[in-house]
Design an enzyme around this catalytic site. Structure first.
Site, PDB file in Angstrom:
ATOM      1  CG  PHE A   1       9.843 -13.137  81.885  1.00 21.39           C
ATOM      2  CD1 PHE A   1       9.220 -14.656  80.389  1.00 21.39           C
ATOM      3  CD2 PHE A   1       9.740 -12.617  81.353  1.00 21.39           C
ATOM      4  CE1 PHE A   1       8.327 -13.483  79.711  1.00 21.39           C
ATOM      5  CE2 PHE A   1       8.689 -11.643  80.708  1.00 21.39           C
ATOM      6  CZ  PHE A   1       8.072 -12.353  79.822  1.00 21.39           C
TER       7      PHE A   1
ATOM      8  CG  ASP B   1       1.365 -37.155  89.964  1.00 19.03           C
ATOM      9  OD1 ASP B   1       1.582 -36.185  90.317  1.00 19.03           O
ATOM     10  OD2 ASP B   1       1.544 -37.841  90.211  1.00 19.03           O
TER      11      ASP B   1
ATOM     12  CG  ASN C   1       5.460 -37.173  90.697  1.00 16.38           C
ATOM     13  OD1 ASN C   1       4.881 -36.511  92.174  1.00 16.38           O
ATOM     14  ND2 ASN C   1       4.904 -38.225  90.034  1.00 16.38           N
TER      15      ASN C   1
ATOM     16  N   GLY D   1       2.744 -34.634  92.951  1.00 17.03           N
ATOM     17  CA  GLY D   1       3.036 -34.716  94.104  1.00 17.03           C
ATOM     18  C   GLY D   1       2.070 -34.771  95.315  1.00 17.03           C
ATOM     19  N   GLY D   2       1.237 -35.107  94.950  1.00 17.21           N
ATOM     20  CA  GLY D   2       0.068 -34.666  95.383  1.00 17.21           C
ATOM     21  C   GLY D   2      -0.355 -32.790  94.881  1.00 17.21           C
TER      22      GLY D   2
ATOM     23  CG  ASP E   1      -1.887 -23.544  88.817  1.00 17.08           C
ATOM     24  OD1 ASP E   1      -2.610 -23.639  88.348  1.00 17.08           O
ATOM     25  OD2 ASP E   1      -1.243 -23.996  89.219  1.00 17.08           O
TER      26      ASP E   1
ATOM     27  CD  GLU F   1     -11.584 -51.548 109.325  1.00 16.90           C
ATOM     28  OE1 GLU F   1     -10.901 -50.737 110.121  1.00 16.90           O
ATOM     29  OE2 GLU F   1     -11.487 -52.620 108.960  1.00 16.90           O
TER      30      GLU F   1
HETATM   31  C1  DGJ Z   1       2.305 -38.534  93.318  1.00 17.90           C
HETATM   32  C2  DGJ Z   1       1.069 -39.178  93.720  1.00 17.90           C
HETATM   33  O1  DGJ Z   1       1.102 -37.881  94.398  1.00 17.90           O
HETATM   34  C3  DGJ Z   1       0.362 -39.953  94.639  1.00 17.90           C
HETATM   35  O2  DGJ Z   1      -0.913 -40.004  94.601  1.00 17.90           O
HETATM   36  C4  DGJ Z   1       0.651 -41.021  93.027  1.00 17.90           C
HETATM   37  O3  DGJ Z   1       0.298 -41.027  92.748  1.00 17.90           O
HETATM   38  C5  DGJ Z   1       2.384 -40.847  92.933  1.00 17.90           C
HETATM   39  N1  DGJ Z   1       2.754 -39.645  92.227  1.00 17.90           N
HETATM   40  C6  DGJ Z   1       2.383 -42.305  91.767  1.00 17.90           C
HETATM   41  O4  DGJ Z   1       3.954 -41.880  92.307  1.00 17.90           O
END
Ligand code: DGJ
Length: 746
Positions: free
Chosen positions: A281, A479, A481, A529-530, A535, A615
């Site tokens: 930085f 999202d 990823n 990615g979840g 944060d 279910e």
């Molecule tokens: C990562 C996310 O956490 C998932 O729930 C899903 O949306 C995928 N990406 C899709 O690529």
């Protein structure tokens, strides 16, 4: 006033309801820290160590007078550099002619009503007009460096915020090498560090370790806060537990590369610094220019971790997240990701949506794969137009059909990224981060857009605006990823490349600021990615974040527990998914999956067409139950009923309404035993003097070897708090319990 200046003692004290924080302007103008802890009035200068410990330099002016006054041993509000303190640095700058460091002395201070704001960065605000701001200006004349230390005090919330505004007061450019948000020196105490580490699909695993002599560090260099470490930590007294003992939390309102460092020095004093990651930085300030650090949220509680967590929950819900959805009831959603992955068309989506509607779902979310030529994760990010192979008629008819079912419609996007195989990349290869002359690393076969560039950030913003204007979209899942690598921007000069990571984060915040202001009615859910960017920075814009790509409820118990130390349940995206679980292969009962998902923004992520009638019926009941409990789940006070590191066979937690009139206890049996000890629990948070009626006691999917003795219908609060209750013996794979209590009318 909760901020008090004592002119004689030259102390500035910040009081919250249960804590006090004090600093003192030292004899030469250094801003020394004296105390942060349980509320106490007084002048705490006498706690300072004024002793020559050897090899700790003394300011020149004091030579001859004392050798026992050293920046190397005295606690400070913002540690400088290259001027006699060998411990962790908080602020370091370099002038054009090579003078390097930071030796800060008091210039002035100001106490004002209201809460300061930061430029381009999210920060807590003042929803009920109680906050006060302290600004203390320090300067290093030799460097032309000025640091305004900002403190926001929320008395009733027991929260103190901190940030630093650094200004170049010289006549030539000044380069910052480190600019921490906060430095906290704790000369005394026997501390453990509780932090939250993990990896993809296993985020925020709580780990409690002893503080060691030397330096401990957590952080991220991924230009997102990351799955691996969370920008939140707690220092707790060795003997502190969920309900007793000193605990001190530090949370960064920041979503980019960060670091939190802890140093226990030669005299046993602890220094904690937190802020933007300093490695790599730098930031150049032209004369007169300022730089704002991200905000840090500090909380001290003397009564354990549960109380500390609740302060953060309330602050995030009420005074950080600006979304109108923050305190509002959210729709129960069904997301098609685990139901179809990339393999869907209009018919398939509609049939899932139709089934979902019949179950009581209120919002259908179309996940990844609806755009460009995306049939797997190798292409099309950036091409935010409809995938005509899957949806030949476009999105309009699909949304129309979904709305006609009486469902709201949500859409997945990943706007910060670009696939090499995309029209966007072919048109603007320079928009992706890459070091010239070398192929950039790929993550999930994709590259990251350079959001530090105004035209790129504008393009992302306009693209989203285009989607939201064109289609009636009620919800967006946002999202990312991959982690960012190959940091180089075509738009920055050589000597400013060190600004890139932070500029990308500022670029993102700028987009979110504009977008959420323009579409306040849209419900946004963050995702990386979840939970790779879970944060407080993101939560300033998005009321909820997908907590983890691991939807296994037993794994989620730890992930969600770890998340809940700092973040409210209302922020935690949690879904009931199929069994066996797609990530772990574990089989769990449907109702247990729902009990766990209800400790969050509740939804489903499965193909309802694959469910049996029984279910489906159970899901209808679950959704009705969630609706009933939703205010409590969203706004109730959270109490963890188990200790972190104790050996146990179950996980249990409780929510209690603010007026203590209503409570929900949830429990999941994680280890059935052959000859178990009684399943005994003491409840928390109830009014001891009140009488509570057992409204509902559900033992889900439990095989009961003995016919249980019926529990009393009415308990006193005191009985539940002090004597507790013993639940029937349960056997089988992961049974769960929900107990609903309501204050009985007299
Ligand atoms: C990562 C996310 O956490 C998932 O729930 C899903 O949306 C995928 N990406 C899709 O690529």
């Amino acid at each position: 006033m909760s901020i008090v200046y004592d002119a004689a003692a030259r102390t500035l004290t910040l009081h919250t309801r249960e804590s006090s924080y004090q600093m003192q302007i030292g004899p030469l103008g250094h801003l020394l820290h004296t105390y942060y802890g349980r509320r106490a009035e007084g002048d705490f200068r006498s706690l300072h160590l004024l002793k020559d410990v050897g090899f700790s330099p003394v300011p020149h002016e004091l030579d001859g007078e004392t050798r026992g006054w050293s920046l190397d041993t005295l606690p400070q509000e913002l540690s400088g550099a290259n001027s006699g303190d060998f411990r962790l640095t908080s602020l370091c700058a370099v002038t054009a002619d090579g003078r390097r460091g930071g030796s800060l002395r008091y210039v002035r201070h100001e106490i004002r009503r209201g809460k300061y704001a930061l430029r381009g960065l999210p920060a807590a605000f003042d929803p009920d007009g109680e906050a006060e701001t302290l600004s203390v200006t320090l300067a290093d004349e030799a460097l032309g460096l000025e640091a305004e230390l900002l403190y926001g005090v929320y008395e009733s919330r027991d929260l103190i915020t901190r940030a630093v505004r650094v200004t170049n007061r010289g006549s030539a450019p000044l380069r910052l090498e480190k600019a921490a948000s906060c430095c906290l020196d704790l000369p005394f105490g026997d501390w453990d560090l509780l932090h939250f580490h993990g990896r993809h699909a296993m985020e925020r695993q709580p780990e409690r370790v002893a503080v060691m002599n030397g330096v401990q560090r957590i952080g991220s260099g991924r230009v997102s806060s990351g799955h691996q470490h969370n920008p939140f930590l707690i220092l707790c007294d060795k003997h502190a537990n969920e309900d007793a003992g000193d605990c001190l939390g530090l949370m960064l309102v920041y979503s980019g590369s960060f670091e939190m460092e802890l140093e226990q020095d030669q005299m046993g004093s602890l220094r904690l610094t937190a802020g933007i990651k300093s490695e790599g930085f730098s930031w150049t300030l032209q004369p007169g220019e300022s730089f704002d650090t991200p905000e840090a949220l500090l909380c001290f509680r003397h009564d354990g971790l549960n109380a500390l967590s609740r302060r953060y929950h309330r602050l995030i819900r009420e005074a950080l997240c600006r979304s109108r959805w923050s305190g509002a009831e959210r729709p129960v959603l069904l997301n098609n990701w685990e139901a179809t992955y990339f393999n869907f068309d209009h018919r398939k989506i509609l049939s899932i949506a139709r089934e979902a509607k019949e179950l009581g779902v209120e919002l259908f979310v179309l996940d990844d794969g609806w755009f460009g030529r995306r049939s797997d994760d190798r292409s099309s990010l950036g091409d935010w137009f409809v995938n005509r192979e899957k949806l030949p008629g476009g999105l309009e008819p699909l949304i129309r059909d979904i709305h006609a079912l009486g469902l709201r419609f949500g859409l997945w996007v990943e706007p910060e990224m670009v696939s090499e195989n995309s029209e966007l990349f072919r048109a603007h290869p320079d928009w992706a981060l890459a070091v010239p002359g070398r192929l950039p690393a790929l993550g999930r076969s994709q590259l990251a857009l350079d959001l530090s560039r105004r035209e790129v950030a504008d393009w992302v913003f306009e693209t989203l605006v285009g989607l939201l204007r064109r289609y009636p979209i009620d919800y967006i899942k946002w999202d990312i990823n991959r982690s960012l690598t190959d940091l180089y921007s075509q738009a920055l000069p050589a000597d400013r490349q060190g600004e890139l990571a932070h500029r990308c984060t500022l670029g993102l915040y700028g987009i979110l600021e504009r977008l959420t202001a323009e579409f306040p009615e849209v419900l946004f859910e963050g995702c990386a990615g979840g939970g790779g960017r879970f944060d407080a920075g993101m939560l300033a814009y998005f009321p909820q974040i997908w907590c983890s790509d691991d939807t296994d409820p037993i794994e989620r118990l730890t992930i969600q527990r770890g998340t809940g130390y700092g973040y409210p349940l209302s922020a935690v995206g949690a879904h009931v998914s199929a069994s066996p679980n797609h990530q772990t292969g574990r089989r769990t009962p449907l109702d247990t999956r729902a009990v766990v998902a209800m400790a969050g923004g509740f939804g489903y992520e499965l193909d309802p067409g694959k469910l049996s009638e029984e279910e489906k019926e159970r899901i209808r009941v679950q959704i009705a139950r969630f609706r009933e409990l939703s205010p409590l789940l969203r706004e109730g006070d959270l109490y963890r009923l188990t200790e972190l590191d104790e050996p146990r066979d179950f996980e249990a937690w409780q929510l209690v309404s603010a007026d203590r009139g209503e409570s929900l206890m949830s429990l999941v049996l994680t280890h059935p035993r052959a000859n178990p000890r009684p399943l005994h629990l003491r409840l928390k948070g109830l009014d001891p003097a009140a009488r509570y009626r057992v409204e509902r006691l559900d033992l889900f999917d439990a095989f009961l070897p003995e016919k249980p003795e019926p529990l009393p219908e009415i308990y006193t609060g005191a009985a539940l708090l002090y004597a507790g209750l013993t639940l029937p013996r349960m056997m089988g794979d992961y049974p769960s319990v929900q107990l609903v209590l309501k204050k009985a009318e007299d």
